[in-house]
Scaffold this motif. Structure first.
Motif, PDB file in Angstrom:
ATOM      1  N   TYR A 143       0.805  -1.212   0.000  1.00 31.11           N
ATOM      2  CA  TYR A 143       0.000   0.000   0.000  1.00 31.11           C
ATOM      3  C   TYR A 143       0.843   1.269   0.000  1.00 31.11           C
ATOM      4  O   TYR A 143       1.851   1.356   0.705  1.00 31.11           O
ATOM      5  N   THR A 144       0.393   2.243  -0.770  1.00 32.97           N
ATOM      6  CA  THR A 144       0.874   3.605  -0.617  1.00 32.97           C
ATOM      7  C   THR A 144       0.206   4.176   0.628  1.00 32.97           C
ATOM      8  O   THR A 144      -1.021   4.116   0.767  1.00 32.97           O
ATOM      9  N   MET A 145       1.020   4.708   1.522  1.00 33.82           N
ATOM     10  CA  MET A 145       0.500   5.268   2.768  1.00 33.82           C
ATOM     11  C   MET A 145       0.572   6.788   2.717  1.00 33.82           C
ATOM     12  O   MET A 145       1.551   7.352   2.202  1.00 33.82           O
ATOM     13  N   GLY A 146      -0.439   7.420   3.248  1.00 28.30           N
ATOM     14  CA  GLY A 146      -0.462   8.866   3.185  1.00 28.30           C
ATOM     15  C   GLY A 146      -1.123   9.496   4.395  1.00 28.30           C
ATOM     16  O   GLY A 146      -1.718   8.807   5.239  1.00 28.30           O
ATOM     17  N   TRP A 147      -0.976  10.820   4.461  1.00 27.56           N
ATOM     18  CA  TRP A 147      -1.630  11.628   5.487  1.00 27.56           C
ATOM     19  C   TRP A 147      -2.436  12.719   4.796  1.00 27.56           C
ATOM     20  O   TRP A 147      -1.963  13.337   3.827  1.00 27.56           O
ATOM     21  N   PHE A 148      -3.617  12.936   5.306  1.00 28.36           N
ATOM     22  CA  PHE A 148      -4.490  14.016   4.872  1.00 28.36           C
ATOM     23  C   PHE A 148      -4.913  14.795   6.116  1.00 28.36           C
ATOM     24  O   PHE A 148      -4.739  14.314   7.245  1.00 28.36           O
ATOM     25  N   ARG A 149      -5.469  15.970   5.908  1.00 26.03           N
ATOM     26  CA  ARG A 149      -5.962  16.745   7.055  1.00 26.03           C
ATOM     27  C   ARG A 149      -7.212  17.504   6.671  1.00 26.03           C
ATOM     28  O   ARG A 149      -7.439  17.802   5.495  1.00 26.03           O
ATOM     29  N   GLN A 150      -8.008  17.799   7.682  1.00 24.36           N
ATOM     30  CA  GLN A 150      -9.229  18.555   7.465  1.00 24.36           C
ATOM     31  C   GLN A 150      -9.406  19.555   8.588  1.00 24.36           C
ATOM     32  O   GLN A 150      -9.535  19.171   9.760  1.00 24.36           O
ATOM     33  N   ALA A 151      -9.404  20.813   8.220  1.00 15.82           N
ATOM     34  CA  ALA A 151      -9.644  21.891   9.173  1.00 15.82           C
ATOM     35  C   ALA A 151     -11.138  22.200   9.198  1.00 15.82           C
ATOM     36  O   ALA A 151     -11.855  21.913   8.228  1.00 15.82           O
ATOM     37  N   PRO A 152     -11.638  22.794  10.277  1.00 15.01           N
ATOM     38  CA  PRO A 152     -13.068  23.106  10.376  1.00 15.01           C
ATOM     39  C   PRO A 152     -13.539  23.949   9.195  1.00 15.01           C
ATOM     40  O   PRO A 152     -12.904  24.942   8.827  1.00 15.01           O
ATOM     41  N   GLY A 153     -14.627  23.515   8.570  1.00 12.09           N
ATOM     42  CA  GLY A 153     -15.213  24.261   7.470  1.00 12.09           C
ATOM     43  C   GLY A 153     -14.473  24.120   6.155  1.00 12.09           C
ATOM     44  O   GLY A 153     -14.808  24.820   5.187  1.00 12.09           O
ATOM     45  N   ARG A 154     -13.495  23.233   6.099  1.00 15.65           N
ATOM     46  CA  ARG A 154     -12.709  23.072   4.877  1.00 15.65           C
ATOM     47  C   ARG A 154     -12.756  21.624   4.393  1.00 15.65           C
ATOM     48  O   ARG A 154     -13.085  20.708   5.135  1.00 15.65           O
ATOM     49  N   GLU A 155     -12.393  21.446   3.119  1.00  8.72           N
ATOM     50  CA  GLU A 155     -12.321  20.111   2.539  1.00  8.72           C
ATOM     51  C   GLU A 155     -11.099  19.379   3.092  1.00  8.72           C
ATOM     52  O   GLU A 155     -10.100  19.994   3.469  1.00  8.72           O
TER      53      GLU A 155
END
Length: 116
Positions: A32-44
């Motif tokens: 698997y390709t491993m990754g990190w994403f993030r989500q701030a309030p009110g944002r994608e």
């Protein structure tokens, strides 16, 4: 059943550092390709960083280049995100992701808050 469990989030002052961890189970981690994403309030939700299954190719969002480092320990089925020089705009819930063709798994997320 695949499971991703993040840890390491918390509250830190601007300029500080945190290291996130994501432990994977129920999947062939080295495929698997491993990754990190993030989500701030009110944002994608947005891409932060990824590291290929071969452990050769890494990608970073422009906003974190030079400050964040993604690494993986295939022996421990774990991916890390070392975050340095943190800024208030890095505040978000950070999600671990495992991707292989049509398979796509997410962790539950860990909160990172950077105070100014």
């Amino acid at each position: 059943q695949a499971q991703l469990v993040e840890s390491g989030g918390g509250l830190v002052q601007a300029g500080g550092s945190l290291r996130l961890s994501c432990a994977a189970s129920g999947l062939t981690f080295t495929s698997y390709t491993m990754g990190w994403f993030r989500q701030a309030p009110g944002r994608e939700r947005e891409f932060v960083a990824s590291r290929s299954w071969s452990d050769i190719t890494t990608r970073y969002a422009d906003s974190v280049k030079g400050r964040f480092t993604i690494s993986r320990d295939n022996a421990k089925n774990t991916v890390y995100l070392q975050m340095n020089s943190l800024k208030p705009e890095d505040t978000a819930v950070y999600y671990c992701n495992a991707r292989l063709r049509s398979s796509n798994y997410w962790g539950q997320g860990t909160q990172v808050t950077v105070s100014s």
